[in-house]
Write a protein that holds these residues in place. Structure first.
Motif, PDB file in Angstrom:
ATOM      1  N   TYR A 197      69.622 -17.728 102.935  1.00 36.59           N
ATOM      2  CA  TYR A 197      69.225 -16.294 102.451  1.00 36.59           C
ATOM      3  C   TYR A 197      68.361 -16.090 101.250  1.00 36.59           C
ATOM      4  N   ASN A 198      68.573 -17.161 100.486  1.00 36.30           N
ATOM      5  CA  ASN A 198      67.448 -17.376  99.351  1.00 36.30           C
ATOM      6  C   ASN A 198      66.174 -17.465  99.693  1.00 36.30           C
ATOM      7  N   THR A 199      65.883 -18.119 100.677  1.00 35.36           N
ATOM      8  CA  THR A 199      64.469 -18.420 101.213  1.00 35.36           C
ATOM      9  C   THR A 199      64.154 -17.219 102.044  1.00 35.36           C
ATOM     10  N   LEU A 200      65.093 -16.697 102.951  1.00 36.21           N
ATOM     11  CA  LEU A 200      64.864 -15.370 103.645  1.00 36.21           C
ATOM     12  C   LEU A 200      64.411 -14.291 102.458  1.00 36.21           C
ATOM     13  N   LEU A 201      64.984 -14.153 101.432  1.00 30.99           N
ATOM     14  CA  LEU A 201      64.657 -12.986 100.552  1.00 30.99           C
ATOM     15  C   LEU A 201      63.312 -13.274  99.647  1.00 30.99           C
ATOM     16  N   ALA A 202      62.999 -14.641  99.614  1.00 29.74           N
ATOM     17  CA  ALA A 202      61.765 -14.918  99.145  1.00 29.74           C
ATOM     18  C   ALA A 202      60.784 -14.768  99.996  1.00 29.74           C
ATOM     19  N   ASP A 203      60.768 -15.028 101.279  1.00 30.62           N
ATOM     20  CA  ASP A 203      59.842 -14.581 102.355  1.00 30.62           C
ATOM     21  C   ASP A 203      59.735 -13.318 102.410  1.00 30.62           C
ATOM     22  N   PHE A 204      60.978 -12.486 102.500  1.00 32.10           N
ATOM     23  CA  PHE A 204      60.753 -10.961 102.520  1.00 32.10           C
ATOM     24  C   PHE A 204      59.987 -10.377 101.349  1.00 32.10           C
ATOM     25  N   ARG A 205      60.110 -10.923 100.044  1.00 26.95           N
ATOM     26  CA  ARG A 205      59.325 -10.411  98.848  1.00 26.95           C
ATOM     27  C   ARG A 205      58.033 -10.423  99.151  1.00 26.95           C
ATOM     28  N   ARG A 206      57.566 -11.728  99.531  1.00 21.04           N
ATOM     29  CA  ARG A 206      56.153 -12.084  99.955  1.00 21.04           C
ATOM     30  C   ARG A 206      55.568 -11.098 100.827  1.00 21.04           C
ATOM     31  N   GLN A 207      56.176 -10.927 102.112  1.00 19.08           N
ATOM     32  CA  GLN A 207      55.695 -10.160 103.300  1.00 19.08           C
ATOM     33  C   GLN A 207      55.769  -8.605 102.711  1.00 19.08           C
ATOM     34  N   ALA A 208      56.747  -8.333 101.890  1.00 25.33           N
ATOM     35  CA  ALA A 208      56.663  -6.823 101.630  1.00 25.33           C
ATOM     36  C   ALA A 208      55.992  -6.553 100.178  1.00 25.33           C
ATOM     37  N   PHE A 209      55.911  -7.454  99.466  1.00 19.57           N
ATOM     38  CA  PHE A 209      55.112  -7.064  98.429  1.00 19.57           C
ATOM     39  C   PHE A 209      54.031  -7.850  97.772  1.00 19.57           C
ATOM     40  N   GLY A 210      53.832  -9.100  98.571  1.00 24.63           N
ATOM     41  CA  GLY A 210      52.791  -9.981  98.135  1.00 24.63           C
ATOM     42  C   GLY A 210      53.217 -10.858  97.136  1.00 24.63           C
ATOM     43  N   GLY A 211      52.459 -11.896  96.970  1.00 24.85           N
ATOM     44  CA  GLY A 211      52.534 -12.824  95.697  1.00 24.85           C
ATOM     45  C   GLY A 211      53.375 -13.911  96.357  1.00 24.85           C
TER      46      GLY A 211
END
Length: 172
Positions: free
Chosen positions: A158-172
Motif C-alpha cells: 500500500y506504500n507502493t500503491l499510494l506512491a503510484d496513486f500520488r504520481r497518477q493523480a498529481f504528477g511527479g
C-alpha cells in the motif's frame, strides 16, 4: 494501527496523503485514478460520516477498475460487486449494518480477495476482520461541494500503491 485523521496534526507521515476535493466530479476522478491501480487482493477502507463522499469515491474506483456496472450504496444488501471485462470483481462492502467482525467474516472476505479487490465503507466497525495491510481513506464533509480526503497506507504494497496513486493523480 490507523486512527482517524487529526486535523491539528501539523505534518503527515510519508505514507499518507491529504487532498481537498472541490467537487463530486473531482472526487470521482480521484477514485478512478485509484481504481485503475488496484489488483485482486487489494483492500481499500473508506471511513467518514454519512454524506462525506464515500459512495461518490467508489463510483470513481469502479470506473477506474474498468467496470461499466452502476454503483450504488450497499447499505441494505451489504455487498455490491462490479465486474471487469477480464473477469475480476471489485467488491463494495458496507459494514454500517454489521454488528462486528464475526458477521463480516461470515461474508467470506477471503474469497472476495482471491477473486478481486475489496472496498469497505465503515471499516472501523469490522476492523479486526480486515487485513493489517490496506489503504485507509478518511473522507470528511467540508461543505456541499468540498470534501477533505486523507489517504494512509499500511504495509509495503500500500506504500507502493499510494506512491503510484500520488504520481497518477498529481504528477511527479
Amino acid at each position: 494501527m490507523w486512527v482517524p485523521y487529526n486535523f491539528n496534526m501539523p505534518i503527515l507521515s510519508p505514507n499518507a496523503l491529504e487532498f481537498f476535493s472541490r467537487s463530486p466530479e473531482q472526487t470521482r476522478r480521484l477514485g478512478a485514478r485509484l481504481g485503475a491501480l488496484l489488483s485482486a487482493g487489494d483492500v481499500v477502507c473508506l471511513s467518514g460520516d454519512l454524506g462525506s463522499g464515500k459512495t461518490t469515491f467508489v463510483k470513481g474506483i469502479a470506473q477506474g477498475w474498468g467496470s461499466l456496472d452502476a454503483v450504488t450504496s450497499p447499505t441494505f444488501v451489504l455487498v455490491n460487486y462490479y465486474s471487469r471485462p477480464q473477469g475480476e470483481t471489485l467488491y463494495h462492502l458496507d459494514a454500517y449494518r454489521l454488528e462486528g467482525a464475526e458477521e463480516a467474516e461470515a461474508l467470506d472476505m477471503d474469497w472476495m480477495l482471491d477473486s478481486g479487490a475489496l472496498v469497505v465503507e465503515w471499516p472501523e466497525r469490522i476492523k479486526s476482520a480486515l487485513p493489517a495491510d490496506c489503504l485507509w481513506v478518511h473522507l470528511s464533509y467540508i461543505d456541499d461541494l468540498q470534501r477533505g480526503m486523507v489517504f494512509k497506507a499500511e504495509g509495503n504494497r500500500y506504500n507502493t500503491l499510494l506512491a503510484d496513486f500520488r504520481r497518477q493523480a498529481f504528477g511527479g
